[in-house]
Design an enzyme around this catalytic site. Structure first.
Site, PDB file in Angstrom:
ATOM      1  N   ARG A  52      -5.275   1.835  -0.535  1.00 23.77           N
ATOM      2  CA  ARG A  52      -4.783   0.581   0.052  1.00 23.77           C
ATOM      3  C   ARG A  52      -5.122  -0.561  -0.887  1.00 23.77           C
ATOM      4  NH1 ARG A  52      -9.094  -1.561  -0.638  1.00 23.77           N
ATOM      5  NH2 ARG A  52      -8.237  -3.346   0.457  1.00 23.77           N
ATOM      6  N   GLY A  53      -4.602  -1.758  -0.558  1.00 25.89           N
ATOM      7  CA  GLY A  53      -4.739  -2.905  -1.463  1.00 25.89           C
ATOM      8  C   GLY A  53      -3.460  -2.997  -2.276  1.00 25.89           C
ATOM      9  N   ARG A  93       4.649   1.552   3.434  1.00 28.19           N
ATOM     10  CA  ARG A  93       4.072   0.322   4.000  1.00 28.19           C
ATOM     11  C   ARG A  93       4.964  -0.851   3.549  1.00 28.19           C
ATOM     12  NH1 ARG A  93      -2.236  -0.702   3.408  1.00 28.19           N
ATOM     13  NH2 ARG A  93      -1.908  -1.959   5.284  1.00 28.19           N
ATOM     14  N   ASP A 241      -1.163 -10.026  -0.484  1.00 22.81           N
ATOM     15  CA  ASP A 241      -0.236  -8.886  -0.459  1.00 22.81           C
ATOM     16  C   ASP A 241       1.170  -9.295  -0.850  1.00 22.81           C
ATOM     17  OD1 ASP A 241      -2.547  -8.062   1.449  1.00 22.81           O
ATOM     18  OD2 ASP A 241      -1.514  -6.237   0.802  1.00 22.81           O
TER      19      ASP A 241
END
Ligand code: MRU
Length: 348
Positions: A52-53, A93, A241
């Protein structure tokens, strides 16, 4: 264990024909890698947040697509299959711009080389994904250099979520600045929001900073306002993000609340992000797709249910901080400041 010089465990890397992904769901208790040999496994690792990230997701996306092509035995239906690999990753995502940016980069390499032999094409795509990883580390270090002067001796710096080495190719964006300042011998301390419900702050940021010997204190998310009101926070640095063309910034849920509190208490609020996080196709934050994850992740802490049966929970993974609450955006080329729209147009 895979470490870079003086650095933490690598979040993602190629090993022969497999992509190795550090399973961040197990940190800080266990260091375990997922061996991915198929694009679907990489997409799953992004979706279930093993990795993630935003920048790390971008790197995984590129490697995932390269992995898909790696598995082909002939060029039959090549274009359709390539599009399908990209689609599988794109569905994982929705919020991190870096994921779509990386797919666009891989598509360009595919278009430019699709007439070559399959073996050559495989090599080109694998190389591009590796380049994205290496460039990301270099960019993080430049962000660190650009931003390190924001941190003065004795300061207390608040950060949210994990925008560190684990969230990138290595080094980090917000934590890259913190790392660079520490490497420059500036002494300060960090407050890490625990960042419910995935606990990126408590599990990941605290783990990374502890390894570097940077003093870190974890707080529950709802403590930040109280500390600010007491004058105990000097500076806030977070990652991003997706940043819209006007500077509105999507980041981990809770970032917006911090920015409002920072404005109330006159605390400088900085975002750290590479150019690959900017989305110039969308005018402002209203158009940023915000991921909604299962409420189950809020209802449970680990395996323990913390709400009564039959109760619903909401889990928006990100929120949008309006640009007027942002003091500056630290990029690899320098710190963007108001008027952001113009600065973004000129530099990004
Ligand atoms: O849900 P996550 O853990 O992927 O969210 C990560 C963040 O919000 C980070 O702050 C952001 O991606 C920047 S990482 C350099």
């Amino acid at each position: 264990m895979h470490r870079e010089e003086g650095m933490k465990v690598k979040p993602i890397f190629w090993q022969d024909d497999a992509v190795m992904i550090l399973d961040q769901r197990l940190l800080p208790w266990q260091i375990k890698y997922l061996k991915c040999t198929k694009v679907q496994q990489v997409a799953k690792s992004i979706k279930n947040m093993a990795i993630r990230g935003a920048p790390a997701i971008g790197i995984a996306a590129a490697m995932g697509v390269a992995l898909g092509v790696q598995g082909l035995k002939s060029k039959r239906g090549l274009e359709k299959k390539f599009d399908r690999f990209c689609e599988i990753i794109a569905q994982s995502r929705p919020t991190a711009r870096n994921l779509f940016w990386a797919l666009e980069r891989m598509k360009r390499v595919f278009e430019a080389n699709k007439e070559k032999s399959l073996e050559e094409l495989k090599e080109m795509l694998k190389k591009e994904a590796q380049t994205i990883l290496e460039e990301d580390i270099a960019i993080n270090k430049r962000i660190g250099q650009q931003g390190k002067h924001l941190i003065k001796p004795g300061m207390t710096v608040l950060t949210h979520c994990n925008a560190g080495a684990l969230a990138t190719g290595g080094y980090g964006t917000a934590l890259g600045i913190i790392r660079a300042a520490w490497e420059a011998d500036i002494k300060f301390q960090v407050i890490a929001d625990e960042t419910r419900p995935y606990l990126q702050g408590a599990r990941l940021t605290a783990w990374e900073l502890k390894q570097e010997g940077i003093p870190v204190t974890v707080i529950s998310d709802n403590t930040a306002g109280y500390l600010m009101a007491q004058g105990k926070i000097d500076l806030i640095i977070v990652g991003a993000d997706r940043i819209a063309a006007n500077g509105d910034t999507a980041n981990k849920i809770g970032t917006y609340s911090l920015a409002v509190l920072a404005a109330k208490h006159n605390i400088p609020f900085y975002v750290a992000a590479p150019f690959s996080t900017f989305d110039l196709n969308i005018p402002d934050g209203k158009a940023i797709p915000i991921e909604e994850r299962s409420g189950e992740e809020v209802i449970y802490i680990g395996r323990k249910r913390v709400c009564p049966e039959g109760v619903n929970a909401l889990y928006y993974a990100f929120d949008v901080t309006p640009v007027e609450l942002i003091t500056g955006i630290v990029t690899e080329e320098g710190i963007l400041r108001p008027p952001f729209k113009k600065e973004i147009r000129n530099f990004v």
